[in-house]
Design an enzyme around this catalytic site. Structure first.
Site, PDB file in Angstrom:
ATOM      1  N   LYS A  50      -6.459   2.853   8.410  1.00 21.86           N
ATOM      2  CA  LYS A  50      -5.435   2.300   7.518  1.00 21.86           C
ATOM      3  C   LYS A  50      -5.456   0.771   7.532  1.00 21.86           C
ATOM      4  CE  LYS A  50      -0.746   2.811   7.937  1.00 21.86           C
ATOM      5  NZ  LYS A  50       0.473   3.540   8.287  1.00 21.86           N
ATOM      6  N   CYS A 101       6.204   7.456   0.662  1.00 25.71           N
ATOM      7  CA  CYS A 101       4.822   7.193   0.256  1.00 25.71           C
ATOM      8  C   CYS A 101       3.952   7.181   1.493  1.00 25.71           C
ATOM      9  CB  CYS A 101       4.683   5.810  -0.360  1.00 25.71           C
ATOM     10  SG  CYS A 101       5.359   5.709  -1.979  1.00 25.71           S
ATOM     11  N   GLU A 162      -2.027  -3.285  -1.067  1.00 21.10           N
ATOM     12  CA  GLU A 162      -2.361  -1.911  -1.413  1.00 21.10           C
ATOM     13  C   GLU A 162      -3.380  -1.898  -2.533  1.00 21.10           C
ATOM     14  OE1 GLU A 162      -2.002   0.862  -0.182  1.00 21.10           O
ATOM     15  OE2 GLU A 162      -0.098   1.008   0.897  1.00 21.10           O
ATOM     16  N   GLU A 164      -4.920   1.537  -4.382  1.00 19.58           N
ATOM     17  CA  GLU A 164      -4.889   2.980  -4.186  1.00 19.58           C
ATOM     18  C   GLU A 164      -5.044   3.742  -5.483  1.00 19.58           C
ATOM     19  OE1 GLU A 164      -1.576   3.311  -0.820  1.00 19.58           O
ATOM     20  OE2 GLU A 164      -0.719   3.294  -2.833  1.00 19.58           O
TER      21      GLU A 164
HETATM   22  C1  LIG Z   1       2.062   2.826  -1.407  1.00 16.54           C
HETATM   23  C2  LIG Z   1       1.704   4.048  -1.237  1.00 16.54           C
HETATM   24  C3  LIG Z   1       1.795   4.927  -2.369  1.00 16.54           C
HETATM   25  C4  LIG Z   1       1.186   4.560   0.012  1.00 16.54           C
HETATM   26  C5  LIG Z   1       1.461   3.715   1.190  1.00 16.54           C
HETATM   27  O1  LIG Z   1       2.716   3.933   1.638  1.00 16.54           O
HETATM   28  P1  LIG Z   1       3.214   3.438   3.055  1.00 16.54           P
HETATM   29  O2  LIG Z   1       2.887   2.039   3.283  1.00 16.54           O
HETATM   30  O3  LIG Z   1       4.679   3.796   3.116  1.00 16.54           O
HETATM   31  O4  LIG Z   1       2.408   4.352   4.046  1.00 16.54           O
HETATM   32  P2  LIG Z   1       2.694   4.572   5.571  1.00 16.54           P
HETATM   33  O5  LIG Z   1       2.465   3.274   6.239  1.00 16.54           O
HETATM   34  O6  LIG Z   1       4.142   4.946   5.693  1.00 16.54           O
HETATM   35  O7  LIG Z   1       1.775   5.663   5.983  1.00 16.54           O
END
Ligand SMILES: C=C(C)CCOP(=O)(O)OP(=O)(O)O
Length: 252
Positions: A50, A101, A162, A164
């Protein structure tokens, strides 16, 4: 599986150079989760943690991954459940957003299943429990209604952002919320007018993807949801089946 793309190669180099020790330890640990990398047509082409996926330096080279945005509506009155992200979040802290999300993970075989968007529906149920403490039996994977996929890019700050392919999922369910305070600092049910008022409120800030989805789709789909109430007056996400051509990937 395609050969390793230049974006993935470049991302591997950047990964080594970013230190997470200044951030919340639990959120730093979660940066090790492995997202599913995709090409611009949403074909899975590999995996990366991530952290790698959310560094603007990698995003600017084209690194793209799969995600979902879940929207829970209360069946009795059609109100939408919002969350405010915790200050501990590394990306987009403190912002108001849709119910939940996150990402389907390469770490779990079942979250990679593409047929009928099963992988993202499974991931959504998992994260609704993790972030909002909603028991998984209250979010059965078959009850999610998939609407469409959007491809978007949004910076968070200089370092993070982001990029995605985001699957939009609606669910109507009565849920018990027990917030994980490392993930969310507040939650709130709103009707359409209350959400519009929040958008006008200069003290409230929202995630870029929620603003995009709200601007382009949410209010129209929400109207349909309310219009398609059952005889008992309750709304059901499944009533939206067929409303949108979900095979299209919408570039935003
Ligand atoms: C923006 C989107 C659609 C996904 C990322 O969400 P998050 O940033 O909330 O993801 P986590 O860190 O909670 O996994």
């Amino acid at each position: 599986m395609a050969s390793v793309s230049p974006a993935i190669q470049a991302a591997n180099a950047v990964f080594a150079s970013i230190d997470l020790s200044d951030y919340d330890a639990e959120q730093g640990r979660l940066m090790q989760e492995r997202c599913i990398l995709v090409d611009e047509e949403d074909n899975a082409i590999g995996a990366a943690d991530k952290k790698t996926c959310h560094l603007m330096e990698n995003i600017n080279k084209g690194l793209l991954h799969r995600a979902f945005s879940a929207f829970i509506f209360r069946p009795s009155d059609g109100k939408l459940l919002l969350q405010q992200r915790a200050s501990e979040k590394i990306t987009f802290p403190d912002l108001w957003t849709n119910t939940c999300c996150s990402h389907p993970l390469d770490d779990f075989q079942d979250e990679k299943i593409e047929k009928d968007q099963l992988g993202v529906r499974i991931a959504s149920s998992r994260k609704l429990e993790h972030e909002l403490g909603i028991p998984r039996e209250q979010t059965p994977v078959d009850a999610f209604q998939y609407l469409t996929r959007i491809h978007y890019l949004a910076p968070s700050n200089g370092t993070w952002g982001e990029h995605e392919v985001d699957y939009i999922l609606f669910l109507t369910a009565d849920v018990t919320v027990t917030p994980n305070l490392n993930e969310i600092k507040a939650y709130k049910y709103v009707d359409k007018a209350e959400l519009q008022t929040m958008f006008q409120d200069p003290t409230k800030a929202f995630t870029p993807w929620f603003k995009l989805i709200a601007r382009e789709f949410l209010f129209g789909w929400w109207d349909e949801l309310l219009k398609r109430k059952g005889p008992d007056g309750s709304v059901c996400a499944k009533s939206l089946d067929g409303l949108v051509d979900g095979t299209k990937l919408v570039k935003m």
